[in-house]
Design a protein around this motif. Structure first.
Motif, PDB file in Angstrom:
ATOM      1  N   LEU A  30       0.804  -1.216   0.000  1.00 39.46           N
ATOM      2  CA  LEU A  30       0.000   0.000   0.000  1.00 39.46           C
ATOM      3  C   LEU A  30       0.839   1.270   0.000  1.00 39.46           C
ATOM      4  N   PHE A  31       2.136   1.115   0.160  1.00 40.70           N
ATOM      5  CA  PHE A  31       3.041   2.261   0.193  1.00 40.70           C
ATOM      6  C   PHE A  31       4.407   1.782  -0.264  1.00 40.70           C
ATOM      7  N   GLU A  32       5.043   2.531  -1.145  1.00 38.67           N
ATOM      8  CA  GLU A  32       6.351   2.146  -1.644  1.00 38.67           C
ATOM      9  C   GLU A  32       7.427   2.968  -0.943  1.00 38.67           C
ATOM     10  N   LEU A  33       8.325   2.272  -0.271  1.00 40.66           N
ATOM     11  CA  LEU A  33       9.450   2.932   0.377  1.00 40.66           C
ATOM     12  C   LEU A  33      10.608   3.012  -0.606  1.00 40.66           C
ATOM     13  N   PRO A  34      11.194   4.194  -0.776  1.00 40.75           N
ATOM     14  CA  PRO A  34      12.334   4.308  -1.687  1.00 40.75           C
ATOM     15  C   PRO A  34      13.522   3.497  -1.175  1.00 40.75           C
ATOM     16  N   ALA A  35      14.189   2.800  -2.063  1.00 48.74           N
ATOM     17  CA  ALA A  35      15.341   1.973  -1.687  1.00 48.74           C
ATOM     18  C   ALA A  35      16.431   2.815  -1.034  1.00 48.74           C
ATOM     19  N   MET A  38      16.266   2.829   2.735  1.00 50.50           N
ATOM     20  CA  MET A  38      16.296   1.540   3.428  1.00 50.50           C
ATOM     21  C   MET A  38      17.700   1.230   3.949  1.00 50.50           C
ATOM     22  N   TYR A  39      17.755   0.321   4.895  1.00 47.45           N
ATOM     23  CA  TYR A  39      19.007  -0.152   5.478  1.00 47.45           C
ATOM     24  C   TYR A  39      19.666  -1.132   4.506  1.00 47.45           C
ATOM     25  N   GLY A  40      20.950  -1.391   4.735  1.00 46.92           N
ATOM     26  CA  GLY A  40      21.719  -2.261   3.855  1.00 46.92           C
ATOM     27  C   GLY A  40      21.144  -3.666   3.739  1.00 46.92           C
ATOM     28  N   ASP A  41      21.116  -4.175   2.532  1.00 42.08           N
ATOM     29  CA  ASP A  41      20.663  -5.542   2.235  1.00 42.08           C
ATOM     30  C   ASP A  41      19.230  -5.814   2.691  1.00 42.08           C
ATOM     31  N   PHE A  42      18.380  -4.783   2.668  1.00 40.07           N
ATOM     32  CA  PHE A  42      17.010  -4.908   3.188  1.00 40.07           C
ATOM     33  C   PHE A  42      16.170  -5.948   2.461  1.00 40.07           C
ATOM     34  N   GLU A  43      16.558  -6.328   1.265  1.00 38.51           N
ATOM     35  CA  GLU A  43      15.768  -7.307   0.520  1.00 38.51           C
ATOM     36  C   GLU A  43      16.157  -8.751   0.831  1.00 38.51           C
ATOM     37  N   PHE A  48      15.832  -8.879   6.416  1.00 31.81           N
ATOM     38  CA  PHE A  48      14.420  -8.498   6.536  1.00 31.81           C
ATOM     39  C   PHE A  48      13.850  -9.027   7.859  1.00 31.81           C
ATOM     40  N   ALA A  49      14.130 -10.295   8.162  1.00 33.93           N
ATOM     41  CA  ALA A  49      13.663 -10.896   9.416  1.00 33.93           C
ATOM     42  C   ALA A  49      14.309 -10.214  10.617  1.00 33.93           C
ATOM     43  N   TRP A  50      15.592  -9.881  10.501  1.00 29.53           N
ATOM     44  CA  TRP A  50      16.274  -9.175  11.598  1.00 29.53           C
ATOM     45  C   TRP A  50      15.559  -7.860  11.883  1.00 29.53           C
ATOM     46  N   ASN A  51      15.267  -7.099  10.845  1.00 25.98           N
ATOM     47  CA  ASN A  51      14.585  -5.814  11.043  1.00 25.98           C
ATOM     48  C   ASN A  51      13.234  -6.028  11.722  1.00 25.98           C
ATOM     49  N   TRP A  52      12.463  -6.987  11.251  1.00 22.73           N
ATOM     50  CA  TRP A  52      11.131  -7.220  11.823  1.00 22.73           C
ATOM     51  C   TRP A  52      11.197  -7.832  13.218  1.00 22.73           C
ATOM     52  N   SER A  53      12.343  -8.372  13.597  1.00 25.45           N
ATOM     53  CA  SER A  53      12.470  -8.866  14.966  1.00 25.45           C
ATOM     54  C   SER A  53      12.431  -7.721  15.971  1.00 25.45           C
ATOM     55  N   PHE A  54      12.653  -6.505  15.520  1.00 30.77           N
ATOM     56  CA  PHE A  54      12.580  -5.328  16.386  1.00 30.77           C
ATOM     57  C   PHE A  54      11.152  -4.814  16.561  1.00 30.77           C
ATOM     58  N   GLU A 106      29.345  -1.838   9.322  1.00 31.52           N
ATOM     59  CA  GLU A 106      28.592  -0.871   8.525  1.00 31.52           C
ATOM     60  C   GLU A 106      28.178   0.289   9.425  1.00 31.52           C
ATOM     61  N   PHE A 107      28.735   1.439   9.145  1.00 29.60           N
ATOM     62  CA  PHE A 107      28.455   2.606   9.979  1.00 29.60           C
ATOM     63  C   PHE A 107      27.788   3.704   9.157  1.00 29.60           C
ATOM     64  N   ASP A 108      26.755   3.314   8.418  1.00 26.10           N
ATOM     65  CA  ASP A 108      25.980   4.288   7.663  1.00 26.10           C
ATOM     66  C   ASP A 108      25.331   5.239   8.671  1.00 26.10           C
ATOM     67  N   PRO A 109      25.708   6.512   8.641  1.00 29.11           N
ATOM     68  CA  PRO A 109      25.176   7.452   9.630  1.00 29.11           C
ATOM     69  C   PRO A 109      23.650   7.507   9.672  1.00 29.11           C
ATOM     70  N   ALA A 110      23.002   7.274   8.534  1.00 29.03           N
ATOM     71  CA  ALA A 110      21.537   7.340   8.486  1.00 29.03           C
ATOM     72  C   ALA A 110      20.888   6.282   9.372  1.00 29.03           C
ATOM     73  N   TRP A 111      21.568   5.167   9.585  1.00 33.24           N
ATOM     74  CA  TRP A 111      21.011   4.094  10.422  1.00 33.24           C
ATOM     75  C   TRP A 111      21.733   3.956  11.747  1.00 33.24           C
ATOM     76  N   PHE A 112      23.041   4.165  11.749  1.00 34.08           N
ATOM     77  CA  PHE A 112      23.799   3.958  12.983  1.00 34.08           C
ATOM     78  C   PHE A 112      23.549   5.071  14.004  1.00 34.08           C
TER      79      PHE A 112
END
Length: 137
Positions: A30-35, A38-43, A48-54, A106-112
């Motif tokens: 229902l909504f498209e998130l721009p890649a 997104m965090y690294g290797d989100f696909e 994906f499971a790690w992210n949803w575990s939060f 991985e120290f991407d400032p947008a996520w870290f």
């Protein structure tokens, strides 16, 4: 509850509930998130499971934080233990995410950095909340 603590809780918890709301909309197509957002290797399924575990811990800290603010505004002393629970969960969620990104190097400032903020800001309030909760009434 101080205005500063209430403000940090409201901003953090509202942002997290918004993040998960749009993530759920994305899951259901229902909504498209721009890649680029997104965090690294989100696909990848494991990431994906790690992210949803939060999801459970994020929702729990958000709902308990909002409840703590509500209880505080009503003058209900139960706000302190509820806030302690919320801040502990906030710290743990941020710490787990920082550990994951650090292990991967991985120290991407947008996520870290946002996750590091979740680790740091609760530490400014937890000691005084714990001390106040430990005082006899």
């Amino acid at each position: 509850m101080s205005k500063r603590l209430a403000g940090l809780i409201l901003v953090t918890d509202t942002l997290f509930l918004t993040y998960w709301f749009f993530s759920l909309l994305h899951i259901f197509g229902l909504f498209e998130l721009p890649a680029s957002m997104m965090y690294g290797d989100f696909e990848e399924p494991r990431v994906f499971a790690w992210n949803w575990s939060f999801f459970p811990i994020d929702v729990l800290f958000s709902l308990s934080g909002l409840l703590a603010v509500r209880l505080s505004r009503r003058g209900d002393p139960r706000w302190r233990p509820v806030a302690i629970i919320s801040l502990c969960l906030t710290f743990v969620a941020g710490f787990m995410a920082c550990a994951y990104w650090a292990i991967l190097g991985e120290f991407d400032p947008a996520w870290f950095l946002p996750n590091l903020a979740l680790v740091i800001w609760p530490l400014f309030f937890l000691p005084s909340l714990i001390n106040a909760a430990a005082q006899p009434t």
